[in-house]
Design an enzyme around this catalytic site. Structure first.
Site, PDB file in Angstrom:
ATOM      1  N   THR A 100       4.328  -0.211  -0.873  1.00 43.00           N
ATOM      2  CA  THR A 100       3.573  -0.531  -2.082  1.00 43.00           C
ATOM      3  C   THR A 100       2.456   0.460  -2.391  1.00 43.00           C
ATOM      4  O   THR A 100       1.934   1.132  -1.481  1.00 43.00           O
ATOM      5  CB  THR A 100       2.953  -1.940  -1.896  1.00 43.00           C
ATOM      6  OG1 THR A 100       2.008  -2.176  -2.937  1.00 43.00           O
ATOM      7  CG2 THR A 100       2.203  -2.062  -0.580  1.00 43.00           C
ATOM      8  N   ASP A 101       2.057   0.498  -3.652  1.00 43.25           N
ATOM      9  CA  ASP A 101       0.890   1.300  -4.063  1.00 43.25           C
ATOM     10  C   ASP A 101      -0.410   0.723  -3.485  1.00 43.25           C
ATOM     11  O   ASP A 101      -1.441   1.391  -3.504  1.00 43.25           O
ATOM     12  CB  ASP A 101       0.807   1.361  -5.600  1.00 43.25           C
ATOM     13  CG  ASP A 101       0.823  -0.004  -6.262  1.00 43.25           C
ATOM     14  OD1 ASP A 101       1.241  -0.982  -5.617  1.00 43.25           O
ATOM     15  OD2 ASP A 101       0.426  -0.100  -7.443  1.00 43.25           O
ATOM     16  N   TYR A 124      -3.266  -7.368   2.210  1.00 41.58           N
ATOM     17  CA  TYR A 124      -1.871  -7.059   1.857  1.00 41.58           C
ATOM     18  C   TYR A 124      -1.604  -5.571   2.078  1.00 41.58           C
ATOM     19  O   TYR A 124      -0.646  -5.195   2.760  1.00 41.58           O
ATOM     20  CB  TYR A 124      -1.614  -7.441   0.390  1.00 41.58           C
ATOM     21  CG  TYR A 124      -0.265  -7.003  -0.151  1.00 41.58           C
ATOM     22  CD1 TYR A 124       0.929  -7.538   0.338  1.00 41.58           C
ATOM     23  CD2 TYR A 124      -0.182  -6.045  -1.167  1.00 41.58           C
ATOM     24  CE1 TYR A 124       2.165  -7.124  -0.167  1.00 41.58           C
ATOM     25  CE2 TYR A 124       1.050  -5.633  -1.670  1.00 41.58           C
ATOM     26  CZ  TYR A 124       2.212  -6.173  -1.169  1.00 41.58           C
ATOM     27  OH  TYR A 124       3.434  -5.763  -1.667  1.00 41.58           O
TER      28      TYR A 124
HETATM   29  N1  NAP Z   1       6.028  -7.543  -6.412  1.00 35.79           N
HETATM   30  C1  NAP Z   1       5.386  -6.399  -6.614  1.00 35.79           C
HETATM   31  O1  NAP Z   1       4.692  -6.224  -7.612  1.00 35.79           O
HETATM   32  C2  NAP Z   1       5.533  -5.277  -5.620  1.00 35.79           C
HETATM   33  C3  NAP Z   1       4.889  -4.064  -5.877  1.00 35.79           C
HETATM   34  C4  NAP Z   1       5.028  -3.017  -4.975  1.00 35.79           C
HETATM   35  C5  NAP Z   1       5.788  -3.173  -3.829  1.00 35.79           C
HETATM   36  N2  NAP Z   1       6.391  -4.372  -3.587  1.00 35.79           N
HETATM   37  C6  NAP Z   1       7.196  -4.487  -2.364  1.00 35.79           C
HETATM   38  O2  NAP Z   1       8.547  -4.567  -2.761  1.00 35.79           O
HETATM   39  C7  NAP Z   1       9.278  -5.400  -1.850  1.00 35.79           C
HETATM   40  C8  NAP Z   1       9.998  -6.496  -2.621  1.00 35.79           C
HETATM   41  O3  NAP Z   1       9.046  -7.236  -3.341  1.00 35.79           O
HETATM   42  P1  NAP Z   1       9.449  -8.468  -4.284  1.00 35.79           P
HETATM   43  O4  NAP Z   1       8.449  -8.530  -5.367  1.00 35.79           O
HETATM   44  O5  NAP Z   1      10.899  -8.432  -4.562  1.00 35.79           O
HETATM   45  O6  NAP Z   1       9.118  -9.654  -3.281  1.00 35.79           O
HETATM   46  P2  NAP Z   1       9.414 -11.226  -3.429  1.00 35.79           P
HETATM   47  O7  NAP Z   1      10.088 -11.533  -4.708  1.00 35.79           O
HETATM   48  O8  NAP Z   1       8.125 -11.913  -3.101  1.00 35.79           O
HETATM   49  O9  NAP Z   1      10.458 -11.435  -2.241  1.00 35.79           O
HETATM   50  C9  NAP Z   1      10.069 -11.322  -0.913  1.00 35.79           C
HETATM   51  C10 NAP Z   1      11.142 -11.985  -0.104  1.00 35.79           C
HETATM   52  O10 NAP Z   1      10.785 -11.899   1.279  1.00 35.79           O
HETATM   53  C11 NAP Z   1      11.121 -13.148   1.864  1.00 35.79           C
HETATM   54  N3  NAP Z   1      10.386 -13.379   3.097  1.00 35.79           N
HETATM   55  C12 NAP Z   1       9.084 -13.725   3.254  1.00 35.79           C
HETATM   56  N4  NAP Z   1       8.809 -13.897   4.563  1.00 35.79           N
HETATM   57  C13 NAP Z   1       9.954 -13.655   5.235  1.00 35.79           C
HETATM   58  C14 NAP Z   1      10.300 -13.687   6.605  1.00 35.79           C
HETATM   59  N5  NAP Z   1       9.420 -14.003   7.555  1.00 35.79           N
HETATM   60  N6  NAP Z   1      11.567 -13.378   6.947  1.00 35.79           N
HETATM   61  C15 NAP Z   1      12.490 -13.069   5.997  1.00 35.79           C
HETATM   62  N7  NAP Z   1      12.224 -13.041   4.682  1.00 35.79           N
HETATM   63  C16 NAP Z   1      10.963 -13.335   4.314  1.00 35.79           C
HETATM   64  C17 NAP Z   1      10.755 -14.158   0.805  1.00 35.79           C
HETATM   65  O11 NAP Z   1      11.383 -15.398   1.077  1.00 35.79           O
HETATM   66  P3  NAP Z   1      10.571 -16.770   0.701  1.00 35.79           P
HETATM   67  O12 NAP Z   1      10.416 -16.745  -0.783  1.00 35.79           O
HETATM   68  O13 NAP Z   1      11.469 -17.818   1.228  1.00 35.79           O
HETATM   69  O14 NAP Z   1       9.268 -16.675   1.430  1.00 35.79           O
HETATM   70  C18 NAP Z   1      11.336 -13.472  -0.433  1.00 35.79           C
HETATM   71  O15 NAP Z   1      12.689 -13.750  -0.562  1.00 35.79           O
HETATM   72  C19 NAP Z   1       8.257  -5.886  -0.834  1.00 35.79           C
HETATM   73  O16 NAP Z   1       8.263  -5.035   0.272  1.00 35.79           O
HETATM   74  C20 NAP Z   1       6.929  -5.723  -1.553  1.00 35.79           C
HETATM   75  O17 NAP Z   1       5.868  -5.546  -0.642  1.00 35.79           O
HETATM   76  C21 NAP Z   1       6.290  -5.422  -4.452  1.00 35.79           C
END
Ligand code: NAP
Length: 215
Positions: A100-101, A124
């Site tokens: 992430t940023d 985070y």
């Molecule tokens: N969202 C943003 O704006 C953003 C920006 C930059 C980077 N990112 C990165 O991009 C990636 C994907 O993000 P996203 O927005 O798609 O995330 P998301 O929609 O919040 O999905 C995260 C997933 O991880 C699962 N998870 C949480 N704890 C877990 C565990 N202990 N074991 C296995 N699975 C687990 C969650 O399941 P549950 O829902 O059941 O907990 C969910 O399915 C992440 O690495 C995030 O840090 C996100």
């Protein structure tokens, strides 16, 4: 959000792959099936499937909750990647890890490059940076993909939250001093596919073009 779009895209690629050499098998591991904070389960799952490539989209992504639920944030964002990296090393798999940023402090006026100094200001960001380090230190072949401000069809995101709030409130207060590049998860999934095919390694920043403030 990203994991679902990526799985859909990889299944489409699988359906399109004609020659035996190009055949892709996609094994998705939703939270209910695999908790990445459980070292033995991660090791078991990975050694059972012996994948060529592991793409880790799992994270504890609620930035505010990371401040109050620090232990779980550390387990999911830092320790989980370590267990994945170690198991990948055992079976010779390449790891694509999403970051992430938030590993930066956000003080720059221009887009961050891969060489810029990290300086996370939030729990985070700190736990995600620790996750990156664990990937770098514990597996042989990896690509860390840092992205920003994801939005997509599956899961909650800023755009959806604003639309929902706009339905209840006459006025919304939104910050004007945060600027970023909103990135569509289906586009990011496509970019990941390209990076996988090119066997890219190291750290890379991937976001959609353009930028805007939250406001
Ligand atoms: N969202 C943003 O704006 C953003 C920006 C930059 C980077 N990112 C990165 O991009 C990636 C994907 O993000 P996203 O927005 O798609 O995330 P998301 O929609 O919040 O999905 C995260 C997933 O991880 C699962 N998870 C949480 N704890 C877990 C565990 N202990 N074991 C296995 N699975 C687990 C969650 O399941 P549950 O829902 O059941 O907990 C969910 O399915 C992440 O690495 C995030 O840090 C996100």
């Amino acid at each position: 959000m990203l994991g679902t779009d990526l799985t859909i895209l990889l299944r489409e690629k699988r359906a399109l792959s004609s020659s035996h050499n190009e055949e892709i098998e996609v094994i998705d591991a939703p939270h209910e099936e695999l908790d990445i904070t459980l070292e033995d389960e991660v090791s078991d799952f990975i050694s059972r499937h012996t994948p060529d490539i592991i793409i880790n989209c799992a994270a504890f992504t609620n930035v505010d909750k990371c401040e109050t639920e620090r232990e779980i944030a550390f387990k999911v964002n830092a320790l989980g990647p370590k267990y994945i990296a170690a198991a990948a090393k055992e079976c010779g798999a390449r790891v694509i890890h999403i970051s992430t940023d938030f590993v930066f402090d956000g003080n720059s006026d221009s887009p961050y490059s891969e060489e810029d100094q990290t300086n996370p200001l939030s729990e985070y960001g700190r736990t995600k940076l620790e996750g990156e380090r664990n990937i770098q230190n514990h597996c042989n072949a990896f690509l860390i993909v840092r992205t920003s401000w994801l939005f997509g069809r599956h899961g909650t995101n800023f755009v959806e939250k604003m639309l929902e709030l706009a339905g209840h409130n006459k006025e919304l207060s939104i910050v004007t001093d945060e600027t970023g590049s909103p990135t569509y998860t289906a586009d990011l999934a496509g970019a990941l596919w390209t990076l996988i095919k090119q066997e890219c390694e190291g750290i890379i920043h991937v976001a959609n073009e353009g930028s805007c403030s939250r406001y």
